[in-house]
Write a protein that holds these residues in place. Structure first.
Motif, short mmCIF file in Angstrom:
data_model
loop_
_atom_site.label_atom_id
_atom_site.label_comp_id
_atom_site.label_asym_id
_atom_site.label_seq_id
_atom_site.Cartn_x
_atom_site.Cartn_y
_atom_site.Cartn_z
N UNK A 221 -2.73 -15.76 -21.56
CA UNK A 221 -2.91 -14.90 -22.74
C UNK A 221 -3.49 -13.54 -22.33
N UNK A 223 -3.14 -12.08 -19.40
CA UNK A 223 -2.15 -11.34 -18.62
C UNK A 223 -0.96 -10.89 -19.48
N UNK A 226 -3.39 -9.22 -23.14
CA UNK A 226 -4.58 -8.41 -22.87
C UNK A 226 -5.47 -8.22 -24.10
N UNK A 227 -5.82 -9.31 -24.79
CA UNK A 227 -6.71 -9.16 -25.95
C UNK A 227 -8.10 -8.72 -25.50
N UNK A 228 -8.77 -7.90 -26.29
CA UNK A 228 -10.17 -7.63 -25.94
C UNK A 228 -11.10 -8.69 -26.51
N UNK A 253 -9.80 -18.29 -12.64
CA UNK A 253 -8.34 -18.31 -12.44
C UNK A 253 -7.79 -16.89 -12.32
N UNK A 254 -8.34 -15.95 -13.06
CA UNK A 254 -7.86 -14.56 -12.96
C UNK A 254 -8.30 -13.94 -11.63
N UNK A 255 -9.34 -14.47 -11.04
CA UNK A 255 -9.71 -14.16 -9.65
C UNK A 255 -9.92 -12.67 -9.39
N UNK A 257 -8.42 -10.15 -10.60
CA UNK A 257 -7.23 -9.27 -10.62
C UNK A 257 -7.22 -8.34 -11.83
N UNK A 260 -10.58 -5.94 -16.59
CA UNK A 260 -11.26 -6.12 -17.87
C UNK A 260 -11.94 -7.49 -17.98
N UNK A 261 -11.33 -8.50 -17.36
CA UNK A 261 -11.83 -9.87 -17.50
C UNK A 261 -12.71 -10.31 -16.34
N UNK B 151 -2.79 -4.09 -24.73
CA UNK B 151 -4.02 -4.56 -25.35
C UNK B 151 -5.20 -3.79 -24.80
N UNK B 152 -6.21 -4.52 -24.32
CA UNK B 152 -7.37 -3.87 -23.72
C UNK B 152 -6.95 -3.13 -22.45
N UNK B 156 -0.10 -7.71 -17.41
CA UNK B 156 0.03 -8.02 -15.98
C UNK B 156 0.77 -9.34 -15.85
N UNK B 177 -4.40 -12.78 -4.66
CA UNK B 177 -5.36 -13.13 -5.70
C UNK B 177 -5.19 -14.56 -6.18
N UNK B 178 -3.94 -14.96 -6.41
CA UNK B 178 -3.69 -16.21 -7.14
C UNK B 178 -2.85 -17.23 -6.39
N UNK B 224 5.46 -16.65 -26.35
CA UNK B 224 4.28 -15.79 -26.50
C UNK B 224 4.60 -14.38 -27.00
#
Lengths: 301, 301
Positions: A221, A223, A226-228, A253-255, A257, A260-261, B151-152, B156, B177-178, B224
């Motif tokens: 979600x 990636x 990109x919800x804030x 999991x986003x590690x 990358x 923002x997260x 989004x924010x 990606x 990264x993943x 999605x």
């Protein structure tokens, strides 16, 4: 300017409300969901009576269970499609409310909840709000800049298949369509089918496994939308520790990358603030938005 | 009404073009990507000279490599963030084009390509267009009703982790990264790292495995974002049979659940129509849209 009517339509009950143009509640009621003809008739009667007391209705906003035809170009826009709920396939919101002769904005229950949380809850002041409910089913609504998002149809995010920590973790999933999609793995019924108990009675390891599946979804979600803010509610989230585990695992999991997260996600992955009130608040917001922005999905027929 | 300037900014070259208000190309050039100061200076000189011949510029549209800061509320909106490309972190499009004193719309290369295909290519007449490139990297842009979505930050999607047909299919992925995210499994470099050859020289079984990963992604994209067209381009899609396999496997994975996709997907999963031209066409479309709709992501500083 007339009043705003809101309807939150669920499989067991409808909530109907009348609000002032600025969104303040004037009156509300509950109606049991029966066959469409009866339910719609009771709904229309209540709105007609309430409007006689408070003033004329300028627009309706509907946040409804589905699946719904929300294609703006479709001649059957606003109708229920292949719902298993007896009698409801083909029932149409525009027909149900046509007697009022005002614009009707229709969206899904989860887009409605996302609108409500954006207007007055955990999504206030944020640009892109994703609202996910994990209960009997799983669904996600997304609102950006106050507009609920949809494409050729509404989203069906509960059926995304998460990558699994180990394929052979002992469960094939119970979605009749996809087996181990998210709904087949971590909806309330899937958890009970797998472990014979709801998640609040499950072991720490079981909670962590569910958090892992949900974190795969939350990372997707992030990636893909990109919800804030990503709001997670529904019965499964009554499990102590689940939201906290979801935050940690999603970040891991986003590690690093997605910049923002890459921080503690306490203000990004959050619980709903409005509880049961999100749907009706969102329905009223949908009704208000059709007056200021008469474009899809807020649509008049 | 003045002219529209478009810039497609890639890691090795920029394409710059000047167009009439209705989008017709008047002039174009190519500039090699070097350090930002040199590249931006050559770009500005070319636009200044071209505007002297054709008339004043009313707006810029930029479809750029990234990652970029596209948060409308950010003081560094329009700047490159953590790109590994030497010298480019911190370079800012608003500063680069500030001398022209006109609005500058900035978006990603993939949102630009999605805009271009929506305006004049394989997405023409569609409501929600997703454009995915599978090459050195993987990225997806989405346009709904002529608005590029974000989004924010920008999306990606190349880093989403697909569920795998069998976890132990012999490859851990090469994303730093993943590991086994989509880019780590099926980007051009990932395929070469795994099999020592590009996909056009690979076996049928290898092509089918890549199609399977891509179909997990396409199914997620359908659930999605619900695009009415999903365009797949980039070098990896030069592989004969890959697009056809992707259509079949995507439909199979959705298993009839999402009604819109339950049919042969020949007109839903398609190749780009504009080839190399999508980016610059989209950049011009971004520039045009900022004049009619001066809201994010089309933004003036």
């Amino acid at each position: 300017m007339g009043l705003i009517a809101g309807i939150e339509a669920g499989g067991t009950k409808f909530v109907a409300a009348l609000a002032s143009p600025d969104g303040r509640l004037l009156d509300r009621t509950r109606i049991a969901t029966r066959a469409p003809a009866e339910t719609f008739a009771e709904l229309a009667e209540w709105f007609a009576a309430t409007a006689r007391r408070h003033g004329p209705i300028a627009a309706f906003g509907v946040a409804s269970f589905g699946p719904l035809d929300l294609d703006p170009a479709s001649p059957t826009h606003g109708s229920f499609t292949t719902t298993p709920k007896p009698g409801w396939s083909g029932a149409n919101w525009h027909e149900a409310l046509g007697q009022f002769g005002v614009p009707v904005a229709i969206d899904t229950d989860v887009n409605g909840a996302a609108m409500g949380e954006w207007m007055a809850g955990a999504g206030r002041g944020r640009r892109t709000v994703a609202y996910t409910t994990v209960g009997t089913g799983i669904g996600t609504g997304v609102v950006t800049d106050g507009r609920p998002l949809f494409g050729a149809s509404h989203y069906e995010m509960g059926h995304v298949r998460p990558a699994r920590p180990a394929l052979d973790d002992g469960w094939h999933g119970n979605c009749p369509f996809h087996g181990d999609c998210l709904e087949g793995l971590v909806s309330g019924p899937a958890i009970i089918a797998r472990w014979g108990t709801d998640l609040s009675q499950a072991s720490e390891a079981q909670v962590m496994l569910v958090a892992d599946y949900l974190a795969e979804f939350a990372a997707s979600l992030a990636l893909m939308h990109a919800p804030d803010v990503m709001i997670f509610g529904g019965g499964v989230f009554n499990t102590p520790g689940l939201l906290e585990a979801l935050r940690e695992k999603t970040r891991a999991k986003l590690a690093g990358y997605a910049a923002f997260y890459d921080r503690p996600l306490d203000d990004v992955i959050v619980a709903p603030a409005l509880g049961d009130g999100a749907g009706i608040t969102g329905a009223i917001a949908l009704g208000r938005s059709i007056l200021s922005n008469p474009s899809p999905p807020a649509k008049s027929r």
